[in-house]
Structures are given as structure tokens and as C-alpha cells.
Design a protein around this motif. Structure first.
Motif, short mmCIF file in Angstrom:
data_model
loop_
_atom_site.label_atom_id
_atom_site.label_comp_id
_atom_site.label_asym_id
_atom_site.label_seq_id
_atom_site.Cartn_x
_atom_site.Cartn_y
_atom_site.Cartn_z
N SER A 170 39.55 -36.65 -16.55
CA SER A 170 38.15 -37.07 -15.85
C SER A 170 37.03 -36.84 -16.63
O SER A 170 35.91 -37.15 -16.25
CB SER A 170 38.28 -36.39 -14.58
OG SER A 170 38.18 -34.99 -14.65
N SER A 177 44.07 -42.50 -15.72
CA SER A 177 42.80 -43.42 -16.15
C SER A 177 41.75 -42.21 -16.47
O SER A 177 41.61 -41.60 -15.68
CB SER A 177 42.25 -44.41 -15.16
OG SER A 177 41.25 -45.01 -15.72
N TYR A 209 35.76 -43.36 -17.60
CA TYR A 209 35.18 -44.68 -18.17
C TYR A 209 36.07 -45.39 -19.03
O TYR A 209 36.42 -44.79 -19.83
CB TYR A 209 33.75 -44.66 -18.49
CG TYR A 209 32.68 -43.99 -17.35
CD1 TYR A 209 32.57 -44.62 -16.32
CD2 TYR A 209 32.06 -42.83 -17.74
CE1 TYR A 209 31.69 -44.49 -15.28
CE2 TYR A 209 31.19 -42.53 -16.73
CZ TYR A 209 31.08 -43.24 -15.49
OH TYR A 209 29.93 -42.80 -14.44
N ARG A 219 41.47 -51.98 -15.31
CA ARG A 219 40.72 -52.40 -14.30
C ARG A 219 39.90 -51.42 -13.60
O ARG A 219 38.68 -51.41 -13.07
CB ARG A 219 41.85 -52.73 -13.18
CG ARG A 219 42.57 -53.79 -13.39
CD ARG A 219 41.93 -55.09 -13.76
NE ARG A 219 41.26 -55.83 -12.97
CZ ARG A 219 40.31 -56.78 -13.11
NH1 ARG A 219 40.40 -57.42 -14.35
NH2 ARG A 219 39.83 -57.07 -12.11
N LYS A 220 40.00 -49.98 -14.23
CA LYS A 220 39.34 -48.84 -13.62
C LYS A 220 38.33 -48.56 -14.56
O LYS A 220 38.25 -48.45 -15.35
CB LYS A 220 40.28 -47.92 -13.19
CG LYS A 220 41.28 -48.01 -12.15
CD LYS A 220 42.33 -46.66 -11.88
CE LYS A 220 43.38 -47.23 -11.12
NZ LYS A 220 44.05 -45.80 -10.73
N GLY A 221 37.24 -48.08 -13.74
CA GLY A 221 36.02 -47.42 -14.63
C GLY A 221 35.47 -48.24 -15.90
O GLY A 221 35.32 -47.87 -16.90
N ARG A 222 35.46 -49.80 -15.49
CA ARG A 222 35.12 -50.44 -16.74
C ARG A 222 33.71 -50.26 -17.20
O ARG A 222 32.74 -50.71 -16.15
CB ARG A 222 35.49 -51.79 -16.48
CG ARG A 222 37.19 -51.91 -16.28
CD ARG A 222 37.46 -53.41 -16.33
NE ARG A 222 36.57 -54.29 -15.43
CZ ARG A 222 36.75 -55.53 -15.55
NH1 ARG A 222 37.71 -56.14 -16.76
NH2 ARG A 222 35.96 -56.44 -14.77
N LYS A 245 31.31 -50.81 -13.98
CA LYS A 245 30.87 -49.67 -13.52
C LYS A 245 29.60 -49.60 -13.94
O LYS A 245 28.58 -48.68 -13.39
CB LYS A 245 31.71 -48.67 -13.33
CG LYS A 245 32.90 -48.46 -12.44
CD LYS A 245 32.63 -48.15 -11.20
CE LYS A 245 33.65 -47.96 -10.43
NZ LYS A 245 33.54 -47.90 -8.95
#
Length: 253
Positions: free
Chosen positions: A57, A80, A83, A96-99, A136
Motif C-alpha cells: 500500500s 496491487s 498506484y 486495472r487497479k489504481g491506474r 485514478k
């Protein structure tokens, strides 16, 4: 960026030992995120951070090459980072996450004098549409461009690059290039700067940009001072960051 420049080599010299140790201590602060450039060494680097009790994180992954996506999957497929900084390209749809979108918006021309033929152009609207595109956040290389240069050189022309909103209602950004006129040699950069600066000050009488950097430029015009080419670039970057910060503060209210 540890892949370019001399920071790593310089950090091991005795005169810089104290500075390097201070930086190491700062990086342990919980408010600091650790950046990982995705390459063949990513797994080793992530494991090193984990051994230093830095959680996923607090990691930011920079996956900038399509060939590095498999490396990203091998490290972050189950955990993940907060960012993932990736180029604005369908090639990176697997992430896909925190892009966070990263794009080079600066149209860098071979010579400063070339901007005389195109002194004003579109810059970016990523700050308006990044959420609609599934990101994001957004990022760019400001008025420098992504090409890394380890040293400067004496230019024939001096150029000042200033981003500004298209209009009061349209907050997409354009960029104006203020270029000197006496561009036949490398002599007298101070006079070249003043030629470009005069154009900036005259132009801003109608645009009314009011950042710390713009006020600095106007003060130099009044006092006829020349800060050096490095400071000119720094002020242009400062202006971009301050305008963007003010915009984000406004839209978040």
C-alpha cells in the motif's frame, strides 16, 4: 530516476554520505511512497522493500514499457500497489487497479527557434477527463518532455514555455512559446531572454495569469535581470504545477 543521471554514483562519495543517509531516513516515513520501475529486477526490488516493512500500500509501480507487463504480473498480480503509473495506451489494459495516466504532452522541437513557426498549440485535457477514462490520476512531463538530458548547452534562441487555460469556461490547457528574435549566434543569452520575456509580459496583460512564477518573470522584466537558463525552465515548471494545483483545489470543492 535511478536509471539516468549520476545520483547513485555520487551518493557513494564521502562528501555526500550525510545527504544520502538523510534521504534513506526520509524514505522510511509512512507518508512517502516507494516507486518501483517495472523491469527484470522488479521482484527483487519489491522483496527488498517488503523486508524493510514497506507494505504494498506504500508502493507505486511505474510500468512504462509494454514488454514489462509480464514482470508487473509476476510481482503485483495478487497484491496491487496503491498506484500504477502507466502510459495512456490500450497495451496496458491488463493493469486495472489504481491506474495513473502518464503521457508526454510537450511537442519538443529540434531547436528553440523552431517554435517561432508554431508559437501556440494544444497541450492537454487529461486533468478534465482522466476519471472518465478509468484512471485514478494523471501525470505528464510538463514543459520538458520525457527525453532525459544530463547537461545543457548554449542555445541560439531562448524560449519560455507557458501553459494556460483555453478560456474562462474551457479549462483544457494550451501552451504558448515565447521565443527570442536575435537567434544568429550563442552570444548574449541575457538579451535573448529579455526579448522572449518581453513577449510573455505583453501577452499576459490580456491573459492575467497570476502564479508565483509568472510574478517572478514580471519582476525580472521590470528589473531587467537575467537568472540563467536553468531558472527559466524551473519557473515554467513551477507555473504549470501551481496552475494545476489551483485547478484541482477548485474542482474538489
Amino acid at each position: 530516476n535511478p536509471k539516468v543521471g549520476n545520483f547513485i554514483a555520487d551518493s557513494h562519495t564521502s562528501k555526500n554520505k550525510g545527504i544520502f543517509e538523510s534521504i534513506q531516513q526520509v524514505l522510511c516515513d509512512s507518508n512517502i511512497y516507494s516507486g518501483i520501475i517495472i523491469d527484470d529486477n522488479s521482484k527483487e526490488n519489491v522483496n527488498l522493500l517488503l523486508s524493510q516493512r514497506i507494505p504494498y500500500s506504500q508502493m507505486v509501480a511505474l510500468c512504462l514499457k509494454g514488454d514489462s507487463i509480464d514482470n508487473w504480473k509476476s510481482v503485483f498480480i495478487n497484491n496491487s500497489p496503491i498506484y500504477n503509473i502507466i502510459p495512456y495506451s490500450p497495451s496496458f489494459r491488463h493493469i486495472r487497479k489504481g491506474r495513473v495516466m502518464l503521457d508526454d504532452k510537450f511537442d519538443k522541437l529540434p531547436r528553440n527557434s523552431d517554435y517561432l513557426n508554431c508559437d501556440d498549440e494544444f497541450f492537454s485535457d487529461d486533468h478534465i477527463y482522466y476519471e472518465d477514462d478509468g484512471y485514478k490520476g494523471f501525470s505528464d512531463y510538463s514543459i520538458v518532455g520525457k527525453e532525459y538530458a544530463n547537461s545543457g548547452f548554449a542555445p541560439y534562441a531562448v524560449a519560455i514555455h507557458i501553459v494556460y487555460p483555453t478560456s474562462i469556461s474551457d479549462k483544457s490547457l494550451r501552451i504558448h512559446h515565447f521565443v527570442s528574435d536575435s537567434n544568429f549566434g550563442i552570444d548574449d543569452p541575457a538579451n535573448k531572454f529579455y526579448e522572449a520575456l518581453t513577449k510573455l509580459v505583453s501577452w499576459n496583460k490580456t491573459k492575467n495569469l497570476n502564479t508565483l512564477a509568472i510574478r517572478g518573470f514580471e519582476s525580472m522584466y521590470r528589473n531587467e535581470t537575467y537568472p540563467g537558463l536553468g531558472v527559466i525552465k524551473k519557473l515554467s515548471i513551477m507555473h504549470h504545477i501551481e496552475w494545476m494545483g489551483n485547478y484541482l483545489d477548485e474542482v474538489s470543492k
